[in-house]
Structure formats: C-alpha cells, structure tokens
Design a protein around this motif. Structure first.
Motif, short mmCIF file in Angstrom:
data_model
loop_
_atom_site.label_atom_id
_atom_site.label_comp_id
_atom_site.label_asym_id
_atom_site.label_seq_id
_atom_site.Cartn_x
_atom_site.Cartn_y
_atom_site.Cartn_z
N VAL A 90 -1.23 -12.17 16.20
CA VAL A 90 -1.46 -10.64 16.85
C VAL A 90 -2.68 -10.13 16.25
O VAL A 90 -2.87 -10.02 15.06
CB VAL A 90 -0.31 -9.69 16.87
N ALA A 91 -3.68 -10.07 17.17
CA ALA A 91 -5.24 -9.65 16.56
C ALA A 91 -5.40 -8.18 17.16
O ALA A 91 -5.15 -7.88 18.00
CB ALA A 91 -6.30 -10.46 17.12
N PHE A 92 -6.34 -7.45 16.42
CA PHE A 92 -6.64 -5.86 16.80
C PHE A 92 -7.93 -5.83 16.14
O PHE A 92 -8.53 -6.55 15.21
CB PHE A 92 -5.52 -5.07 16.35
N SER A 93 -8.84 -4.94 16.70
CA SER A 93 -10.07 -4.38 15.93
C SER A 93 -9.74 -3.70 14.76
O SER A 93 -8.63 -3.11 14.60
CB SER A 93 -10.85 -3.60 17.14
N SER A 94 -10.77 -3.84 13.66
CA SER A 94 -10.44 -3.42 12.46
C SER A 94 -11.22 -2.00 12.15
O SER A 94 -12.08 -1.88 11.49
CB SER A 94 -10.86 -4.46 11.38
N GLY A 95 -10.50 -1.04 12.69
CA GLY A 95 -10.88 0.22 12.58
C GLY A 95 -12.34 0.57 12.96
O GLY A 95 -12.81 0.50 14.20
N TRP A 96 -13.38 0.66 11.83
CA TRP A 96 -14.77 0.98 12.21
C TRP A 96 -15.53 -0.27 12.06
O TRP A 96 -16.62 -0.18 12.36
CB TRP A 96 -15.20 1.99 11.22
N GLY A 97 -14.79 -1.29 11.68
CA GLY A 97 -15.36 -2.59 11.94
C GLY A 97 -15.20 -3.55 10.47
O GLY A 97 -14.10 -3.51 10.02
N ASP A 98 -16.40 -4.06 9.98
CA ASP A 98 -16.34 -5.00 8.93
C ASP A 98 -16.16 -4.08 7.59
O ASP A 98 -16.35 -3.09 7.59
CB ASP A 98 -17.72 -5.52 8.62
N GLY A 99 -15.59 -4.88 6.48
CA GLY A 99 -15.10 -4.26 5.45
C GLY A 99 -14.06 -5.25 4.73
O GLY A 99 -13.82 -6.20 5.03
N VAL A 100 -13.36 -4.56 3.95
CA VAL A 100 -12.16 -5.17 3.15
C VAL A 100 -11.03 -3.97 3.19
O VAL A 100 -11.13 -3.10 2.90
CB VAL A 100 -12.55 -5.45 1.66
N TYR A 101 -9.79 -4.80 3.64
CA TYR A 101 -8.81 -3.64 4.12
C TYR A 101 -7.38 -4.08 3.26
O TYR A 101 -7.32 -5.43 3.35
CB TYR A 101 -8.72 -3.64 5.56
N PRO A 102 -6.70 -3.14 2.65
CA PRO A 102 -5.56 -3.53 2.13
C PRO A 102 -4.62 -3.63 2.82
O PRO A 102 -4.34 -3.04 4.14
CB PRO A 102 -5.30 -2.34 1.05
N THR A 103 -3.35 -4.53 2.64
CA THR A 103 -2.15 -4.47 3.16
C THR A 103 -0.98 -4.34 2.20
O THR A 103 -0.94 -4.69 0.90
CB THR A 103 -1.90 -6.11 3.61
N ALA A 150 14.12 0.01 9.22
CA ALA A 150 14.73 0.86 8.34
C ALA A 150 13.94 1.56 7.50
O ALA A 150 12.76 1.41 7.44
CB ALA A 150 15.63 0.09 7.29
N PRO A 151 14.33 2.80 6.87
CA PRO A 151 13.26 3.52 6.28
C PRO A 151 12.67 3.06 5.06
O PRO A 151 13.40 2.18 4.23
CB PRO A 151 14.42 4.78 5.77
N THR A 152 11.32 3.13 5.00
CA THR A 152 10.78 2.65 3.67
C THR A 152 10.71 3.80 2.52
O THR A 152 10.49 4.65 2.72
CB THR A 152 9.20 2.22 4.06
N ALA A 153 11.12 3.07 1.58
CA ALA A 153 11.35 3.97 0.29
C ALA A 153 10.33 3.87 -0.63
O ALA A 153 9.82 4.98 -1.38
CB ALA A 153 12.70 3.85 -0.47
N THR A 154 9.77 2.44 -0.66
CA THR A 154 8.62 2.24 -1.54
C THR A 154 7.61 1.60 -0.91
O THR A 154 7.92 0.58 -0.04
CB THR A 154 9.17 1.66 -2.95
N TRP A 155 6.34 1.38 -1.62
CA TRP A 155 5.36 0.52 -1.24
C TRP A 155 4.57 -0.02 -2.28
O TRP A 155 4.66 0.48 -3.35
CB TRP A 155 4.20 1.42 -0.63
N GLU A 156 4.34 -1.56 -2.06
CA GLU A 156 3.61 -2.04 -2.82
C GLU A 156 2.39 -2.90 -2.50
O GLU A 156 2.39 -3.23 -1.00
CB GLU A 156 4.54 -3.20 -3.79
N LEU A 157 1.41 -3.14 -3.15
CA LEU A 157 0.26 -3.75 -2.60
C LEU A 157 0.59 -5.20 -2.50
O LEU A 157 1.11 -5.95 -3.25
CB LEU A 157 -0.92 -3.65 -3.57
N ALA A 158 0.18 -5.83 -1.17
CA ALA A 158 0.40 -7.19 -0.80
C ALA A 158 -0.62 -8.03 -1.53
O ALA A 158 -1.79 -7.68 -1.73
CB ALA A 158 0.31 -7.55 0.80
N VAL A 159 -0.20 -8.99 -2.09
CA VAL A 159 -1.17 -9.80 -2.99
C VAL A 159 -0.97 -11.35 -2.80
O VAL A 159 0.30 -11.84 -2.27
CB VAL A 159 -0.93 -9.88 -4.53
N ARG A 160 -1.91 -12.12 -2.92
CA ARG A 160 -1.86 -13.66 -2.74
C ARG A 160 -1.93 -14.13 -4.23
O ARG A 160 -2.06 -13.37 -5.29
CB ARG A 160 -3.22 -14.30 -2.00
N SER A 161 -1.35 -15.69 -4.16
CA SER A 161 -1.37 -16.18 -5.59
C SER A 161 -2.45 -15.99 -6.37
O SER A 161 -3.62 -16.26 -5.88
CB SER A 161 -1.01 -17.75 -5.09
#
Length: 224
Positions: free
Chosen positions: A183-196, A103-114
C-alpha cells in the motif's frame, strides 16, 4: 531524549482540524487503503520507488502474526483563508496507519530495525526511513522481490499513481506474478526522513504501525 510520539488517535479521527501559523487550515479525513497481505508478518516501511527490489529493505524488529491487515491514511485537506473553493482540493497525506487490531492504543514506541539502538538517539532525534521519490509504503519483507522495477516508469506501482493522475493515495498495488502487495501513498510534503511508531494496548499487544509525515502540527499546539 529521543522524539516522543504525538496524539495519533486525534490525527486518525475524521474531522480533526488544525491551523498553521500562516492561517492556513486543515481538516482530516480517513482514506481506505485496502488490505495488506503480510505472509511473514515482518513489516517494512519504505519509499517503494527507490528502495523496493534492492534486496536490502530491513523489516522492523517487531513482527505480527501473518495475515491481512487494513491500511488507511489520514489525509489533510488544506485551505487558505479567503480562498475560493476549488474543484481540485489541496490534499496531503499526514500519516499512514497499518491497523493490526481494533483496540485502544495505550502506549507508543518508535519502530526500529536490527542494529538501531534508541539509547544512541539525542534530544528529539528519531529513526525513520528516507524518502527520495515523494512516496511511502507498507509491505511485507517477502514482497521485496515482487516489485523489481519500481525505479523505472513502468510496472504496477507506477500505473497505480499514473492512472489516478498522481493522487496522494493510498494505493493498493498487487504484483501479478506472486500476489504480494503493498500500500503506497504520497509522503506529506515530499522527500525527507519519517518515523514509524508502534502502538500497543495496555497489555502490550500491537495495535498498529503509524508513519508520521509531519503535515499536521502537534495537537497540543492546535487552537481550541
């Protein structure tokens, strides 16, 4: 204010193109990662080689209905101006997406943990997961104990990458004893911190989870 989401509809459109300041260009294709089983609906995103099997992977606070969901990756094929076409193209996973509903995405929010509070973030800051082995993944919170040997050079996760000559993926990996998968995949250019990011419809239903590996520039900066 915290980082804002980019145009992920553009990033997951086959044939989308971009150009770096260096002149290198990229074109996006979508790679199928198969179906991820979420027996609890609690979504985890992490570097599986480093953090799975440790018992401390916190799922995101937003859960979905238990079930099986498609995972796909936006893979960028990069080309240098004037370079001779290669039989081994330079490919990077620009982003990975767990599709909850088509379905079309209308809004985005940063995924967070507890315990993560968006109000504590400064300008352009974000919460994300750390990558120390150049790899990211989606899985269910219940799958953690099914992959106890990810740090070693053996096991189904290692085999998936090694048997593909370390292709960027995505790779669907199943634990033979429990049936849990990831499901695993390489992370762009490598190590770092990435948002979901979590996408929602106009009525608030979750459409997807997208991890951005910062390979493609913001569409607003792409020359028309």
């Amino acid at each position: 204010m915290p980082m804002t989401a980019r145009d992920y509809t553009w990033l997951f459109t086959p044939g989308s193109t971009f150009t770096y300041e260096s002149g290198d260009t990229g074109v996006i294709h979508i790679a199928d990662g198969g179906e991820l089983w979420l027996p609890t609906g609690r979504v985890v995103a992490c570097d599986p080689f480093v953090y799975l099997g440790q018992g401390d992977n916190e799922p995101f606070t937003v859960a979905v209905e238990p079930g099986r969901y498609r995972v796909e990756a936006a893979v960028a094929t990069l080309t240098r101006p004037g370079a001779t076409p290669s039989g081994d193209p330079h490919r990077r996973v620009a982003a990975a997406r767990l599709v909850v509903r088509d379905a079309p995405t209308a809004t985005w929010e940063l995924a967070v943990r507890s315990g993560q509070d968006l109000a504590e973030l400064g300008d352009d800051e974000f919460y994300g997961y750390g990558v120390d082995a150049g790899t990211g993944a989606f899985c269910d919170a219940a799958a953690d104990a099914s992959f106890p040997d990810c740090e070693g050079d053996e096991g189904p996760l290692w085999d998936a990458f090694e048997n593909s000559t370390w292709a960027p993926g995505p790779h669907l990996v199943t634990a033979p004893d429990t049936g849990h998968n990831l499901v695993a995949f390489s992370s762009g250019w490598g190590d770092g911190v990435y948002p979901t990011w979590i996408g929602r419809t106009a009525t608030g239903e979750v459409t997807c989870f997208v991890t951005d590996f910062f390979v493609a520039p913001d569409p607003a900066a792409v020359p028309v």
